[in-house]
Design a protein around this motif. Structure first.
Motif, PDB file in Angstrom:
ATOM      1  N   LEU A 225       0.847  -1.189   0.000  1.00 17.28           N
ATOM      2  CA  LEU A 225       0.000   0.000   0.000  1.00 17.28           C
ATOM      3  C   LEU A 225       0.881   1.237   0.000  1.00 17.28           C
ATOM      4  O   LEU A 225       1.763   1.389   0.852  1.00 17.28           O
ATOM      5  N   CYS A 226       0.648   2.139  -0.939  1.00 22.85           N
ATOM      6  CA  CYS A 226       1.421   3.379  -1.038  1.00 22.85           C
ATOM      7  C   CYS A 226       0.505   4.572  -0.811  1.00 22.85           C
ATOM      8  O   CYS A 226      -0.566   4.662  -1.416  1.00 22.85           O
ATOM      9  N   ASP A 227       0.940   5.455   0.050  1.00 21.98           N
ATOM     10  CA  ASP A 227       0.199   6.683   0.353  1.00 21.98           C
ATOM     11  C   ASP A 227       1.058   7.871  -0.061  1.00 21.98           C
ATOM     12  O   ASP A 227       2.012   8.230   0.631  1.00 21.98           O
ATOM     13  N   VAL A 228       0.744   8.478  -1.187  1.00 21.84           N
ATOM     14  CA  VAL A 228       1.534   9.623  -1.659  1.00 21.84           C
ATOM     15  C   VAL A 228       0.950  10.947  -1.189  1.00 21.84           C
ATOM     16  O   VAL A 228       1.550  11.998  -1.409  1.00 21.84           O
ATOM     17  N   LEU A 229      -0.225  10.888  -0.544  1.00 21.79           N
ATOM     18  CA  LEU A 229      -0.853  12.118  -0.049  1.00 21.79           C
ATOM     19  C   LEU A 229      -0.491  12.384   1.408  1.00 21.79           C
ATOM     20  O   LEU A 229      -0.398  13.529   1.840  1.00 21.79           O
ATOM     21  N   GLY A 230      -0.259  11.308   2.168  1.00 23.03           N
ATOM     22  CA  GLY A 230       0.039  11.452   3.586  1.00 23.03           C
ATOM     23  C   GLY A 230      -1.223  11.362   4.425  1.00 23.03           C
ATOM     24  O   GLY A 230      -2.293  11.857   4.042  1.00 23.03           O
ATOM     25  N   GLY A 231      -1.097  10.693   5.579  1.00 22.21           N
ATOM     26  CA  GLY A 231      -2.208  10.625   6.512  1.00 22.21           C
ATOM     27  C   GLY A 231      -3.276   9.607   6.169  1.00 22.21           C
ATOM     28  O   GLY A 231      -4.341   9.617   6.800  1.00 22.21           O
ATOM     29  N   LEU A 232      -3.044   8.722   5.196  1.00 22.16           N
ATOM     30  CA  LEU A 232      -4.072   7.770   4.787  1.00 22.16           C
ATOM     31  C   LEU A 232      -3.815   6.357   5.303  1.00 22.16           C
ATOM     32  O   LEU A 232      -4.757   5.569   5.429  1.00 22.16           O
ATOM     33  N   LEU A 233      -2.577   6.014   5.597  1.00 21.99           N
ATOM     34  CA  LEU A 233      -2.274   4.660   6.057  1.00 21.99           C
ATOM     35  C   LEU A 233      -2.795   4.387   7.464  1.00 21.99           C
ATOM     36  O   LEU A 233      -3.127   3.254   7.802  1.00 21.99           O
ATOM     37  N   ASP A 234      -2.855   5.418   8.276  1.00 22.69           N
ATOM     38  CA  ASP A 234      -3.331   5.271   9.647  1.00 22.69           C
ATOM     39  C   ASP A 234      -4.375   6.357   9.919  1.00 22.69           C
ATOM     40  O   ASP A 234      -4.030   7.537  10.041  1.00 22.69           O
ATOM     41  N   PRO A 235      -5.664   5.995  10.000  1.00 20.60           N
ATOM     42  CA  PRO A 235      -6.705   6.998  10.238  1.00 20.60           C
ATOM     43  C   PRO A 235      -6.493   7.796  11.516  1.00 20.60           C
ATOM     44  O   PRO A 235      -6.992   8.925  11.640  1.00 20.60           O
ATOM     45  N   GLU A 236      -5.749   7.217  12.461  1.00 20.52           N
ATOM     46  CA  GLU A 236      -5.515   7.919  13.727  1.00 20.52           C
ATOM     47  C   GLU A 236      -4.295   8.835  13.663  1.00 20.52           C
ATOM     48  O   GLU A 236      -3.963   9.484  14.652  1.00 20.52           O
ATOM     49  N   ALA A 237      -3.627   8.865  12.528  1.00 24.65           N
ATOM     50  CA  ALA A 237      -2.449   9.729  12.370  1.00 24.65           C
ATOM     51  C   ALA A 237      -2.578  10.521  11.069  1.00 24.65           C
ATOM     52  O   ALA A 237      -1.856  10.268  10.106  1.00 24.65           O
ATOM     53  N   PRO A 238      -3.501  11.488  11.034  1.00 21.39           N
ATOM     54  CA  PRO A 238      -3.742  12.237   9.789  1.00 21.39           C
ATOM     55  C   PRO A 238      -2.574  13.109   9.364  1.00 21.39           C
ATOM     56  O   PRO A 238      -2.538  13.564   8.223  1.00 21.39           O
ATOM     57  N   ASP A 239      -1.628  13.348  10.265  1.00 23.80           N
ATOM     58  CA  ASP A 239      -0.473  14.184   9.921  1.00 23.80           C
ATOM     59  C   ASP A 239       0.737  13.371   9.454  1.00 23.80           C
ATOM     60  O   ASP A 239       1.816  13.933   9.245  1.00 23.80           O
ATOM     61  N   GLU A 240       0.556  12.072   9.325  1.00 25.42           N
ATOM     62  CA  GLU A 240       1.664  11.230   8.867  1.00 25.42           C
ATOM     63  C   GLU A 240       2.093  11.641   7.461  1.00 25.42           C
ATOM     64  O   GLU A 240       1.261  11.963   6.614  1.00 25.42           O
TER      65      GLU A 240
END
Length: 424
Positions: A225-240
């Protein structure tokens, strides 16, 4: 903007006998403008829910209608587009919904990274990687994964962004690139060894939820799973920040395959036989284009992907070109230096020959003849056997022209001139 009217009851019409009857309601399967608001889309969904049979009848008029597919009232199906992420047909373009329930004019997924991952995997694993295949499965597997339509029909197909097929598979270019490759596990096709998804606002929950459970249930060994927007891999960490996670199937459950004691962005992939990572963009201006999915090449001791390989090849070619140019310049400098040394040696030889001429024949020959000889030597160089020629002229002054080069046009051996002696 499309306007959707929700009618509480069908309109009234009159038949030929004057009897009032309810006409069949208009339940659009799609609208002229797909870029409606969330409220309009919810109103359209409610209309379809109240008139499922009519909506189904309209669907059956589509040239690409598939009676086995569980069409979803939450989506539109037009002649050449749909908002259903699982519906695949060669003539249909999928439009993706944003998190606010509206269609984005541009597909928010990072197509650049999807293609970059595909080409990197092709280079590492061979022609067993396919772009956006259609993965078919039985309804019981859709139930097990909790993948349902709004009408609670189980899903029977999804479309991962890419897949690595079983070892030994060799695909054609058309199969790899035209997004029409079918994998039907219900028909006994081998499940992929790896699937990859690029998260977007509208797909993240499904990719992390139902599709993850589906891939687990199907027994797919690895899930990237790749998240190029940020904050999508962990719903509890939107600032990731943007990143990647690799899941490996262990005892029927996906577990993160992070490598202990190393960079937290590095994962182990059994499919690739080593380490993988998602390299963030180095140029913020080219952020969407510059994400790189890389694998660690132990033999070369470096991180590799197709773009990095191409850049290294260009750098190596440029280095070789520079080295070749440097060698050419060095060779030219050596040639010039050798020419200078040859010229200098010729000048020194000429000066020595003139000194011998003046020392031995300066009082014997007329100044005009001496000037002619020295001018000729400075212009063309003295003969190789100057001492022998000078001795010869000392014995026969009338043969002074033998001091000129014999191949020059102004040297004439007349009957009164002896030929110049041979060299030593």
């Amino acid at each position: 903007m499309a306007v959707v009217e929700v009618r509480k009851r069908p309109p009234i019409t009159t038949d030929d006998n004057g009897k009032e009857t309810a006409a069949a309601p208009v339940v659009p399967i799609a609208v002229n403008d797909p870029y409606m608001t969330r409220a309009q889309r919810e109103a359209l969904i409610a209309l379809r829910r109240d008139h499922v049979a009519e909506w189904q009848t309209d669907l059956e008029q589509l040239p690409h209608f598939n009676p086995a597919y569980p069409y979803d009232i939450a989506h539109e199906y037009d002649l050449d587009w749909t908002t259903d992420p699982d519906y695949s047909h060669d003539a249909v373009t999928r439009l993706e919904l944003n998190e606010d329930g509206t269609v984005s004019p541009e597909k928010p997924k990072n197509r650049f990274l999807n293609v970059a991952m595909l080409t990197t995997l092709l280079a590492a694993l061979g022609r067993r990687v396919v772009l956006e295949p259609r993965l078919h499965f039985g309804p019981e597997q859709g139930v097990a994964a909790g993948l349902y339509t709004k009408l609670r029909k189980p899903s029977i197909q999804v479309e991962p962004d890419l897949a690595v097929l079983a070892p030994g598979t060799v695909l054609s270019d058309r199969q790899i690139w035209d997004t029409s490759y079918d994998i039907d596990v219900a028909a006994g096709h081998p499940v992929p060894a790896l699937v990859g998804e690029l998260l977007s606002d509208s797909t993240a929950a499904r990719d992390l939820g139902g599709k993850r459970r589906l891939y687990e249930h199907l027994g797919i060994a690895e899930y990237v799973l790749c998240d190029v927007l940020g904050g999508l891999l962990d719903p509890e960490a939107p600032d990731e920040p943007p990143g990647m996670v690799v899941y490996r199937l262990e005892d029927g459950i996906y577990r993160e395959s992070r490598v202990a004691g190393t960079d937290p962005a590095v994962f182990r992939s059994d499919v690739l036989g080593g380490l993988v990572r998602l390299l963030p963009p180095r140029d913020p201006v080219q952020a969407r284009q510059d994400f790189r999915f890389q694998w660690w090449d132990e033999s070369q001791r470096r991180w590799r992907d197709t773009r990095t390989d191409e850049e290294q090849e260009r750098e190596q070619a440029e280095q070789e070109r520079v080295q070749a140019e440097q060698k050419r310049i060095q060779a030219e400098q050596e040639r010039i230096q050798a020419e200078r040394e040859r010229t200098q040696a010729e000048q020194e030889r000429t000066q020595l020959a003139v000194a011998l001429l003046e020392a031995h024949l300066g009082s014997m020959l007329p100044p005009a003849d001496l000037d002619r000889i020295t001018t000729h030597w400075h212009r063309h160089g003295p003969p190789d056997n100057v001492p022998d020629r000078i001795l010869h002229v000392q014995r026969a002054p009338h043969a002074w022209q033998s001091l000129l080069r014999p191949d020059e046009p102004d040297h004439d051996h007349g009957p009164d001139h002896a030929p110049p002696p041979r060299g030593r």
